[in-house]
Design a protein around this motif. Sequence first.
Motif, PDB file in Angstrom:
ATOM      1  N   GLN A   1      11.114   8.036  -5.742  1.00 53.36           N
ATOM      2  CA  GLN A   1      12.689   8.175  -4.870  1.00 53.36           C
ATOM      3  C   GLN A   1      12.022   6.714  -3.984  1.00 53.36           C
ATOM      4  N   THR A   2      10.566   7.939  -3.059  1.00 55.02           N
ATOM      5  CA  THR A   2      10.644   6.132  -1.774  1.00 55.02           C
ATOM      6  C   THR A   2       9.760   4.973  -2.550  1.00 55.02           C
ATOM      7  N   VAL A   3       9.910   5.031  -3.864  1.00 53.91           N
ATOM      8  CA  VAL A   3       9.174   3.654  -4.283  1.00 53.91           C
ATOM      9  C   VAL A   3      10.637   2.591  -4.710  1.00 53.91           C
ATOM     10  N   LYS A   4      11.989   4.214  -5.225  1.00 60.91           N
ATOM     11  CA  LYS A   4      12.853   2.663  -5.349  1.00 60.91           C
ATOM     12  C   LYS A   4      13.434   2.387  -3.711  1.00 60.91           C
ATOM     13  N   ARG A   5      13.545   3.693  -3.301  1.00 59.09           N
ATOM     14  CA  ARG A   5      13.878   2.447  -1.957  1.00 59.09           C
ATOM     15  C   ARG A   5      13.006   1.759  -0.757  1.00 59.09           C
ATOM     16  N   LEU A   6      12.002   1.714  -1.604  1.00 55.46           N
ATOM     17  CA  LEU A   6      10.991   0.528  -0.636  1.00 55.46           C
ATOM     18  C   LEU A   6      11.622  -0.879  -1.520  1.00 55.46           C
ATOM     19  N   ALA A   7      11.859  -1.007  -2.764  1.00 53.15           N
ATOM     20  CA  ALA A   7      12.330  -1.571  -3.677  1.00 53.15           C
ATOM     21  C   ALA A   7      13.621  -2.191  -2.746  1.00 53.15           C
ATOM     22  N   SER A   8      14.736  -1.123  -2.566  1.00 53.90           N
ATOM     23  CA  SER A   8      16.034  -1.480  -2.707  1.00 53.90           C
ATOM     24  C   SER A   8      16.359  -2.241  -1.201  1.00 53.90           C
TER      25      SER A   8
ATOM     26  N   ARG B   1       0.896  -0.882   0.346  1.00 55.17           N
ATOM     27  CA  ARG B   1       0.047   0.121   0.124  1.00 55.17           C
ATOM     28  C   ARG B   1       1.164   1.400  -0.228  1.00 55.17           C
ATOM     29  N   LYS B   2       2.047   1.635   0.890  1.00 56.12           N
ATOM     30  CA  LYS B   2       3.140   2.088   1.656  1.00 56.12           C
ATOM     31  C   LYS B   2       3.499   2.477  -0.751  1.00 56.12           C
ATOM     32  N   ALA B   3       3.721   1.717  -0.898  1.00 55.50           N
ATOM     33  CA  ALA B   3       4.764   1.320  -2.468  1.00 55.50           C
ATOM     34  C   ALA B   3       3.728   1.814  -3.679  1.00 55.50           C
ATOM     35  N   LEU B   4       2.284   1.875  -3.855  1.00 54.70           N
ATOM     36  CA  LEU B   4       2.464   1.625  -4.940  1.00 54.70           C
ATOM     37  C   LEU B   4       1.271   3.488  -4.195  1.00 54.70           C
ATOM     38  N   SER B   5       1.189   3.709  -3.088  1.00 58.04           N
ATOM     39  CA  SER B   5       0.512   5.363  -2.397  1.00 58.04           C
ATOM     40  C   SER B   5       1.906   5.764  -3.074  1.00 58.04           C
ATOM     41  N   ALA B   6       3.162   6.009  -2.877  1.00 51.73           N
ATOM     42  CA  ALA B   6       4.354   7.016  -3.750  1.00 51.73           C
ATOM     43  C   ALA B   6       4.379   6.169  -4.806  1.00 51.73           C
ATOM     44  N   PHE B   7       3.830   5.626  -5.090  1.00 49.70           N
ATOM     45  CA  PHE B   7       3.608   5.943  -7.106  1.00 49.70           C
ATOM     46  C   PHE B   7       2.952   6.465  -7.832  1.00 49.70           C
ATOM     47  N   GLN B   8       2.102   6.466  -7.478  1.00 53.58           N
ATOM     48  CA  GLN B   8       0.607   6.568  -7.523  1.00 53.58           C
ATOM     49  C   GLN B   8       1.006   8.280  -7.057  1.00 53.58           C
TER      50      GLN B   8
ATOM     51  N   GLY C   1       8.181   4.233 -12.321  1.00 50.07           N
ATOM     52  CA  GLY C   1       9.088   5.691 -12.215  1.00 50.07           C
ATOM     53  C   GLY C   1      10.646   6.202 -13.315  1.00 50.07           C
ATOM     54  N   GLY C   2      11.127   4.951 -13.933  1.00 52.82           N
ATOM     55  CA  GLY C   2      11.759   5.671 -14.401  1.00 52.82           C
ATOM     56  C   GLY C   2      11.262   5.437 -15.835  1.00 52.82           C
ATOM     57  N   ALA C   3       9.806   4.236 -15.974  1.00 50.09           N
ATOM     58  CA  ALA C   3      10.172   4.178 -18.105  1.00 50.09           C
ATOM     59  C   ALA C   3       9.434   5.774 -17.855  1.00 50.09           C
ATOM     60  N   LEU C   4       8.642   6.286 -16.914  1.00 45.59           N
ATOM     61  CA  LEU C   4       7.958   7.597 -17.392  1.00 45.59           C
ATOM     62  C   LEU C   4       8.790   8.486 -17.820  1.00 45.59           C
ATOM     63  N   LYS C   5       9.786   8.502 -17.817  1.00 42.22           N
ATOM     64  CA  LYS C   5      11.320   9.704 -18.217  1.00 42.22           C
ATOM     65  C   LYS C   5      11.144   9.411 -20.417  1.00 42.22           C
ATOM     66  N   LEU C   6      10.724   8.398 -20.585  1.00 41.19           N
ATOM     67  CA  LEU C   6      11.098   8.059 -21.962  1.00 41.19           C
ATOM     68  C   LEU C   6      12.174   8.002 -22.767  1.00 41.19           C
ATOM     69  N   THR C   7      13.074   7.296 -22.195  1.00 38.34           N
ATOM     70  CA  THR C   7      14.279   7.292 -22.567  1.00 38.34           C
ATOM     71  C   THR C   7      15.146   6.406 -23.040  1.00 38.34           C
ATOM     72  N   PRO C   8      15.459   5.983 -23.612  1.00 33.73           N
ATOM     73  CA  PRO C   8      16.204   4.812 -24.783  1.00 33.73           C
ATOM     74  C   PRO C   8      15.908   3.984 -23.829  1.00 33.73           C
ATOM     75  N   ASN C   9      16.085   3.592 -23.173  1.00 30.37           N
ATOM     76  CA  ASN C   9      15.982   2.462 -21.963  1.00 30.37           C
ATOM     77  C   ASN C   9      13.926   2.188 -22.077  1.00 30.37           C
TER      78      ASN C   9
END
Length: 109
Positions: free
Chosen positions: A46-53, A34-41, A68-76
């Motif tokens: 950064q909080t989501v990445k910290r929870l994942a790490s 719930r905390k991760a999804l709330s932070a993502f939404q 979160g990184g996907a939303l930056k529209l990079t070559p990756n």
Amino acid sequence: MQATQPTELTLEKVNLAVQAILEALGNPETELHRKALSAFQGGDHQTVKRLASTNLSDYYCKALGYLGGALKLTPNTDTILAESARAAADFIKEKTLARLGGEIEKALS
């Protein structure tokens, strides 16, 4: 045979992919999720990445951590979406295995 060129990434297309991954993950069932999804939404990636790490074996957090990184529209972006989808699939697999194990235990006891 001519290779097809990938279509241009847009935020709208990426958001459709993100939504598909979020739907696959389903509703969070733990406080951590719930905390991760709330932070993502809330855009607090950064909080989501910290929870994942700090919860390395948690596939739900891992899937959200990538998104979160996907939303930056990079070559990756394609790779990031693929890794998030793989983590979501692993989450679903683990959840299903736990449920089935419980069902088998009930059936055999």
